[in-house]
Design a protein around this motif. Structure first.
Motif, PDB file in Angstrom:
ATOM      1  N   THR A 319      18.638  10.908   2.950  1.00  0.00           N
ATOM      2  CA  THR A 319      19.190  10.326   2.077  1.00  0.00           C
ATOM      3  C   THR A 319      18.755   9.105   1.407  1.00  0.00           C
ATOM      4  N   MET A 320      17.358   8.559   1.909  1.00  0.00           N
ATOM      5  CA  MET A 320      16.661   7.188   1.262  1.00  0.00           C
ATOM      6  C   MET A 320      15.437   7.688   1.770  1.00  0.00           C
ATOM      7  N   VAL A 321      14.448   6.767   1.395  1.00  0.00           N
ATOM      8  CA  VAL A 321      13.142   6.553   1.712  1.00  0.00           C
ATOM      9  C   VAL A 321      13.010   6.108   3.457  1.00  0.00           C
ATOM     10  N   GLU A 322      12.284   6.817   4.327  1.00  0.00           N
ATOM     11  CA  GLU A 322      12.047   6.138   5.718  1.00  0.00           C
ATOM     12  C   GLU A 322      11.036   5.508   5.617  1.00  0.00           C
ATOM     13  N   TYR A 323      11.113   3.948   5.967  1.00  0.00           N
ATOM     14  CA  TYR A 323       9.979   3.302   5.931  1.00  0.00           C
ATOM     15  C   TYR A 323       9.552   2.882   7.618  1.00  0.00           C
ATOM     16  N   VAL A 324       8.204   3.534   7.746  1.00  0.00           N
ATOM     17  CA  VAL A 324       7.697   3.359   9.147  1.00  0.00           C
ATOM     18  C   VAL A 324       6.783   1.837   8.891  1.00  0.00           C
ATOM     19  N   ALA A 325       6.957   1.123   9.632  1.00  0.00           N
ATOM     20  CA  ALA A 325       6.121  -0.115   9.736  1.00  0.00           C
ATOM     21  C   ALA A 325       6.032  -0.895  10.928  1.00  0.00           C
ATOM     22  N   CYS A 326       4.676  -1.332  11.319  1.00  0.00           N
ATOM     23  CA  CYS A 326       4.594  -1.906  12.612  1.00  0.00           C
ATOM     24  C   CYS A 326       5.077  -3.352  12.598  1.00  0.00           C
ATOM     25  N   PRO A 327       5.391  -4.019  13.783  1.00  0.00           N
ATOM     26  CA  PRO A 327       6.061  -5.162  13.730  1.00  0.00           C
ATOM     27  C   PRO A 327       4.896  -6.446  13.609  1.00  0.00           C
ATOM     28  N   SER A 328       3.723  -5.954  13.263  1.00  0.00           N
ATOM     29  CA  SER A 328       2.622  -6.880  12.943  1.00  0.00           C
ATOM     30  C   SER A 328       1.954  -7.505  14.423  1.00  0.00           C
ATOM     31  N   CYS A 329       0.603  -7.716  14.364  1.00  0.00           N
ATOM     32  CA  CYS A 329       0.179  -8.655  15.496  1.00  0.00           C
ATOM     33  C   CYS A 329      -1.163  -9.450  15.080  1.00  0.00           C
ATOM     34  N   GLY A 330      -1.892  -9.657  15.776  1.00  0.00           N
ATOM     35  CA  GLY A 330      -3.070 -10.408  15.640  1.00  0.00           C
ATOM     36  C   GLY A 330      -4.141  -9.563  14.904  1.00  0.00           C
ATOM     37  N   ARG A 331      -4.209  -8.258  14.909  1.00  0.00           N
ATOM     38  CA  ARG A 331      -4.784  -7.421  14.244  1.00  0.00           C
ATOM     39  C   ARG A 331      -4.515  -7.278  12.665  1.00  0.00           C
ATOM     40  N   THR A 332      -3.379  -7.536  12.180  1.00  0.00           N
ATOM     41  CA  THR A 332      -2.719  -7.308  10.946  1.00  0.00           C
ATOM     42  C   THR A 332      -3.841  -8.048   9.998  1.00  0.00           C
ATOM     43  N   LEU A 333      -4.067  -7.403   8.690  1.00  0.00           N
ATOM     44  CA  LEU A 333      -5.187  -7.921   8.000  1.00  0.00           C
ATOM     45  C   LEU A 333      -4.230  -8.307   6.530  1.00  0.00           C
ATOM     46  N   PHE A 334      -2.819  -8.185   6.590  1.00  0.00           N
ATOM     47  CA  PHE A 334      -2.379  -8.927   5.345  1.00  0.00           C
ATOM     48  C   PHE A 334      -0.853  -9.298   5.893  1.00  0.00           C
ATOM     49  N   ASN A 335      -0.256 -10.035   4.902  1.00  0.00           N
ATOM     50  CA  ASN A 335       1.177 -10.434   5.212  1.00  0.00           C
ATOM     51  C   ASN A 335       2.085  -8.976   5.291  1.00  0.00           C
ATOM     52  N   LEU A 336       2.221  -8.383   6.530  1.00  0.00           N
ATOM     53  CA  LEU A 336       2.773  -7.285   6.457  1.00  0.00           C
ATOM     54  C   LEU A 336       4.203  -7.287   6.156  1.00  0.00           C
ATOM     55  N   GLU A 337       5.151  -8.417   6.039  1.00  0.00           N
ATOM     56  CA  GLU A 337       6.302  -8.474   5.827  1.00  0.00           C
ATOM     57  C   GLU A 337       6.542  -8.674   4.364  1.00  0.00           C
ATOM     58  N   ASP A 338       5.833  -9.306   3.604  1.00  0.00           N
ATOM     59  CA  ASP A 338       5.661  -9.464   2.375  1.00  0.00           C
ATOM     60  C   ASP A 338       5.358  -7.912   1.862  1.00  0.00           C
ATOM     61  N   VAL A 339       4.386  -7.597   2.083  1.00  0.00           N
ATOM     62  CA  VAL A 339       4.082  -5.981   1.524  1.00  0.00           C
ATOM     63  C   VAL A 339       4.907  -4.969   1.757  1.00  0.00           C
ATOM     64  N   LEU A 340       5.876  -5.095   3.060  1.00  0.00           N
ATOM     65  CA  LEU A 340       6.905  -4.246   3.033  1.00  0.00           C
ATOM     66  C   LEU A 340       7.901  -4.052   1.969  1.00  0.00           C
ATOM     67  N   GLY A 400      -2.843  -2.755  -4.231  1.00  0.00           N
ATOM     68  CA  GLY A 400      -2.122  -1.609  -3.093  1.00  0.00           C
ATOM     69  C   GLY A 400      -0.954  -0.925  -3.542  1.00  0.00           C
ATOM     70  N   VAL A 401       0.099  -1.747  -4.037  1.00  0.00           N
ATOM     71  CA  VAL A 401       1.424  -1.049  -4.133  1.00  0.00           C
ATOM     72  C   VAL A 401       1.419  -0.249  -5.626  1.00  0.00           C
ATOM     73  N   GLU A 402       0.605  -0.757  -6.585  1.00  0.00           N
ATOM     74  CA  GLU A 402       0.325   0.037  -7.862  1.00  0.00           C
ATOM     75  C   GLU A 402      -0.352   1.393  -7.516  1.00  0.00           C
ATOM     76  N   ALA A 403      -1.393   1.254  -6.668  1.00  0.00           N
ATOM     77  CA  ALA A 403      -2.081   2.517  -6.396  1.00  0.00           C
ATOM     78  C   ALA A 403      -1.005   3.580  -5.483  1.00  0.00           C
ATOM     79  N   LEU A 404      -0.062   2.896  -4.758  1.00  0.00           N
ATOM     80  CA  LEU A 404       0.628   3.911  -3.893  1.00  0.00           C
ATOM     81  C   LEU A 404       1.639   4.639  -4.692  1.00  0.00           C
ATOM     82  N   VAL A 405       2.158   3.880  -5.862  1.00  0.00           N
ATOM     83  CA  VAL A 405       3.096   4.481  -6.940  1.00  0.00           C
ATOM     84  C   VAL A 405       2.337   5.565  -7.552  1.00  0.00           C
ATOM     85  N   ALA A 406       1.164   5.113  -7.856  1.00  0.00           N
ATOM     86  CA  ALA A 406       0.231   6.176  -8.802  1.00  0.00           C
ATOM     87  C   ALA A 406       0.107   7.586  -8.026  1.00  0.00           C
TER      88      ALA A 406
END
Length: 417
Positions: A319-340, A400-406
């Motif tokens: 009934t909604m979008v299912e978001y799959v997101a990792c919990p973030s770690c030292g390899r994360t290359l951007f602010n994952l919480e903000d991007v999500l 990134g977000v704009e390109a995902l929507v596109a």
């Protein structure tokens, strides 16, 4: 390494061991196999194992305040609630249901209505049944005998006499519901078991199950089968045991009635949601349950997203979008919480999609392999977009977000908010 489970064995090869698995144990499969039940129509909503698990709730407005009750029901319907229950503790409340229903239908709101009947509710249930799609009765209170503080036991004759009074009281309601093709919920509550059930079985899940079965058998004797059963308790462990017992008892006697799941009086906030999920999701994962109500001490419409989220997390509804997101770690290359949050803000109005937001290229593509779209960190300031398992394009993080929507729009899977 070899693990062996009892029963006839089937070998299952894995990368590190061979498991011997009983081929009859379906619980080890990835798919939930729901307990087969008949379909019970509640208004225009089918309840049963061949249909999606329905989400319902109950208004907390006074039924006698007709404008407020109508507004509360409409708020629930607008939130996605599929069945709405309304308290009807008196004949005046039952008559008010007729006005409530008419005003709802005049406004184009067709959500099914359930009357919740209380102590000695025979006359009330008969009056309410004229205006609703389902009547809920509590076996412990439907024919209410005041407990005797001096009682030491119930004789077989006393037990039988009480059962006969119940049969006589229930008969006219069953006949009316059968005539009008409406539904009955036999709603047992752990906190209100009849005295004779407590004396016979204790204040236990077994007592709850037997209380339900007594009413189920009466309905079946009258060839009435538009029955839904609930076994609610405020303690999750009691609720789990009671539902399992009544499901086994019904199956053993050939009754294929659907189950309404809920942990009553779960509370509020995170704990109320966790407590409800612990009970409801556990049973759904076992294949038990055909409609659910999350009981929160909050505005009723806040229960609905929790119910749908439980169903979606188990793969029972989409009934909604299912978001799959990792919990973030030292390899994360951007602010994952903000991007999500940004991805969710742009896409949360969509339905039926799985979107993954992963912090790095190491595990991201493998862990999101089942997602429709992926947003994965590739290098500092750069992300790559995936369609399923295929990398589609690499773009600056700022786009990134704009390109995902596109990309979603290119695939024809976008709808405007």
């Amino acid at each position: 390494m070899t693990a062996t489970l009892p029963g006839s064995s089937t070998q299952v090869e894995t990368s590190h061991s061979t498991l011997k698995v009983d081929s009859s144990l379906l619980r080890y499969g990835a798919r939930i196999h729901r307990r087969p039940t008949r379909t019970v129509m509640v208004g225009n909503v089918p309840v049963g194992s061949n249909h999606p698990v329905a989400v319902q709730s109950m208004i907390n407005e006074d039924t006698m305040d007709i404008p407020a009750a109508v507004a509360g029901i409409r708020r629930l319907a607008d939130a996605g609630c599929e069945i709405v229950r309304v308290t009807t503790p008196s004949l005046s409340h039952a008559r008010a249901m007729g006005h409530i229903r008419q005003q709802l239908r005049d406004a184009g709101c067709t959500v099914p209505l359930v009357a919740d009947v209380h102590h000695n509710g025979v006359k009330i249930a008969l009056a309410a049944a004229q205006h609703v799609d389902k009547v809920r009765i509590n076996p412990g209170l439907f024919v209410f005998d005041k407990p005797d503080p001096d009682r030491q036991s119930f004789s077989p004759a006393e037990f039988s006499a009480a059962a006969a009074r119940i049969r006589n009281a229930l008969r006219p309601l069953v006949e009316l519901l059968k005539e009008q093709n409406k539904a009955l919920r036999i709603g047992v509550n752990h906190g209100s078991l009849a005295e004779r059930m407590v004396f016979t079985h204790g204040d236990t899940p077994q007592g709850m199950a037997e209380s339900a079965m007594e009413f189920i058998r009466i309905c079946a004797e009258m060839d009435f089968h538009n029955v839904v059963v609930s076994m609610k308790a405020s303690r999750t462990s009691v609720m789990l045991a009671a539902y399992r017992l009544v499901a086994d008892a019904m199956d053993a006697e050939g009754f294929d009635y659907p189950l309404h799941l809920g942990v009553t009086e779960a509370g509020d906030g995170d704990y109320g949601r966790i407590k409800s999920t612990a009970g409801i999701a556990t049973l759904l994962a076992e294949g038990l349950g055909d409609t659910v109500r999350v009981s929160l001490t909050e505005a009723p419409e806040r229960e609905i997203p929790v119910g749908f989220s439980i169903l979606q997390s188990l793969g029972l509804r989409k009934t909604m979008v299912e978001y799959v997101a990792c919990p973030s770690c030292g390899r994360t290359l951007f602010n994952l919480e903000d991007v999500l949050k940004q991805v969710r803000a742009a896409t949360a109005h969509l339905t039926g999609l799985d979107i993954a937001v992963m912090g790095c290229i190491v595990n991201g593509p493998g862990e999101m392999a089942d997602a429709d779209y992926g947003y994965v960190g590739k290098a500092a300031g750069t992300i790559c977009l995936y369609r399923g398992r295929e990398e589609i394009r690499v773009v600056p993080e700022s786009e990134g977000v704009e390109a995902l929507v596109a990309l979603i729009k290119e695939d024809g899977r976008w709808v405007d908010p």
